[in-house]
Scaffold this active site. Structure first.
Site, PDB file in Angstrom:
ATOM      1  N   HIS A  78       0.904  -1.202   0.024  1.00 30.19           N
ATOM      2  CA  HIS A  78      -0.057  -0.093   0.027  1.00 30.19           C
ATOM      3  C   HIS A  78       0.940   1.302  -0.003  1.00 30.19           C
ATOM      4  O   HIS A  78       0.758   2.022  -0.716  1.00 30.19           O
ATOM      5  CB  HIS A  78      -0.907  -0.171   1.202  1.00 30.19           C
ATOM      6  CG  HIS A  78      -2.002   0.976   1.240  1.00 30.19           C
ATOM      7  ND1 HIS A  78      -3.052   0.919   1.972  1.00 30.19           N
ATOM      8  CD2 HIS A  78      -1.825   2.383   0.684  1.00 30.19           C
ATOM      9  CE1 HIS A  78      -3.868   2.056   1.730  1.00 30.19           C
ATOM     10  NE2 HIS A  78      -3.083   3.160   0.895  1.00 30.19           N
ATOM     11  N   GLU A 135       0.364   8.008  -3.281  1.00 30.52           N
ATOM     12  CA  GLU A 135       1.281   7.453  -2.105  1.00 30.52           C
ATOM     13  C   GLU A 135       2.793   8.484  -2.048  1.00 30.52           C
ATOM     14  O   GLU A 135       3.201   8.721  -0.800  1.00 30.52           O
ATOM     15  CB  GLU A 135       1.822   6.115  -2.073  1.00 30.52           C
ATOM     16  CG  GLU A 135       0.740   5.078  -2.054  1.00 30.52           C
ATOM     17  CD  GLU A 135       0.121   5.173  -0.715  1.00 30.52           C
ATOM     18  OE1 GLU A 135       0.855   5.260   0.515  1.00 30.52           O
ATOM     19  OE2 GLU A 135      -1.108   5.360  -0.503  1.00 30.52           O
ATOM     20  N   HIS A 139       2.618  10.541   1.246  1.00 31.45           N
ATOM     21  CA  HIS A 139       3.337   9.988   2.307  1.00 31.45           C
ATOM     22  C   HIS A 139       4.814  10.269   2.012  1.00 31.45           C
ATOM     23  O   HIS A 139       5.734  10.631   2.982  1.00 31.45           O
ATOM     24  CB  HIS A 139       3.105   8.767   2.519  1.00 31.45           C
ATOM     25  CG  HIS A 139       1.456   8.257   3.021  1.00 31.45           C
ATOM     26  ND1 HIS A 139       1.273   8.629   4.255  1.00 31.45           N
ATOM     27  CD2 HIS A 139       0.481   7.907   2.086  1.00 31.45           C
ATOM     28  CE1 HIS A 139      -0.277   8.092   4.152  1.00 31.45           C
ATOM     29  NE2 HIS A 139      -0.630   7.813   2.985  1.00 31.45           N
TER      30      HIS A 139
END
Ligand SMILES: *[C@@H]1O[C@H](CO)[C@@H](O)[C@H](O)[C@H]1NC(C)=O
Ligand SMILES: *[C@@H]1O[C@H](CO)[C@@H](O)[C@H](O)[C@H]1NC(C)=O
Ligand SMILES: *[C@@H]1O[C@H](CO)[C@@H](O)[C@H](O)[C@H]1NC(C)=O
Ligand SMILES: *[C@@H]1O[C@H](CO)[C@@H](O)[C@H](O)[C@H]1NC(C)=O
Ligand SMILES: *[C@@H]1O[C@H](CO)[C@@H](O)[C@H](O)[C@H]1NC(C)=O
Length: 269
Positions: A78, A135, A139
């Site tokens: 993920h 992502e 992040h």
């Protein structure tokens, strides 16, 4: 397997050249001008496609759930998420947009091990983009200065994923994909603890294991995942997992989609 050896060698240099303590306290600037402090640790979040794909309600070429010939019997990535010890995490730290060209040499392993299980994802700039864009922007940009650029972010994540094979650990302990079996949550946690000597955190959806997270210090050595609730109360270390969980198999002949509500929010997604 030669590419993987190359990848592993690379990790060492990424980790060893970029570590510097708070003396270096790099403050990332986020869009609204707030300052973001350096991460405390990383969380490698793995997802179980058999669970995630049950929520699929629309298909498109970028959604690997819809690729019935593909089949999934392994956890996929993920993301690698920077986190703080108090249970909160930084997000969208930099104006740096995702650029697929930066990672063109990694596309083969990324497609295989980090597939998108949805059609599109939100970006930090209010738009829609690929899962990888999400992502990286949400992040990856907050991994600075431990991980300094997009290429290193994806490479480091792949390396950690290769090194700690959770699928193998669970398979070896007898926890195999199944649409009938349920497995003890404590047994799954123990299998990971025995293999890697750290405690993971788990998240479930409707009684099925959806995510398994492994945590790492900034030098990418394993550590226990933080067991506290987050500031906003969304996530706890064992979010909604019952004592016995399923590890759903994807039926390669189709009929895997229940067309349930895919707008469900998963912890820290
Ligand atoms: C940390 O950063 C400082 C200032 O940039 C530098 O002098 C020092 O050598 C760095 N330490 C390490 C361990 O890289
Ligand atoms: C679908 O699966 C096949 C076989 O694994 C693979 O070659 C192809 O790239 C996949 N397509 C997508 C969109 O994931
Ligand atoms: C953050 O943004 C600055 C300037 O926009 C850029 O130089 C730097 O490389 C970015 N950092 C990351 C981790 O992308
Ligand atoms: C992890 O282990 C499984 C089961 O042994 C294997 O099929 C898979 O290829 C491994 N994954 C990686 C990334 O090495
Ligand atoms: C889930 O977490 C709570 C508190 O954080 C703990 O009391 C409980 O035992 C945990 N449940 C499982 C199944 O690990």
């Amino acid at each position: 397997m030669i590419p993987f050896i190359f990848l592993l060698q690379f990790t060492v240099s990424v980790a060893s050249t970029s570590l510097n303590d708070s003396s270096d306290a790099i403050i990332s600037q986020i869009k609204d001008g707030r300052e973001q402090r350096e991460l405390d640790y990383f969380k490698l979040t793995l997802q179980w496609p058999g669970t995630v794909c049950k929520g699929t309600d629309s298909c498109c070429s970028s959604n690997a759930c819809c690729n019935r010939s593909g089949g999934f019997a392994d956890f996929t990535i993920h993301g690698l998420w920077p986190d703080y010890n108090d249970g909160t995490w930084p997000s969208c730290c930099n104006g740096t947009s995702f650029d697929e060209k930066e990672i063109h040499t990694l596309l083969d392993p990324l497609k295989k091990y980090w597939p998108s299980l949805s059609c599109s994802s939100s970006t930090c700039h209010g738009g829609k983009g690929s899962f990888w864009a999400h992502e990286w922007e949400k992040h990856g940009t907050c991994s600075y200065p431990v991980i300094r650029d997009e290429y290193s972010y994806f490479l480091t994540t792949l390396n950690v994923f290769f090194k700690y094979n959770v699928t193998k650990v669970l398979n070896d302990a007898g926890y195999l994909p199944s649409n009938t079996e349920k497995y003890p949550l404590g047994g799954i946690v123990s299998a990971v603890e025995n293999a890697f000597h750290v405690t993971p955190s788990l998240a479930c959806s409707e009684g099925a294991l959806q995510e398994l997270r492994l945590c790492f210090y900034k030098d990418l050595k394993p550590r226990d995942c933080v067991q506290t609730d987050s500031q906003n109360g969304i996530i706890s270390s064992n979010f909604s997992c019952p004592q016995y969980v399923s590890l759903p198999a994807i039926d390669p002949s189709g009929n895997i989609f229940k067309f349930v509500d895919s707008s469900r929010q998963y912890p820290s997604a």
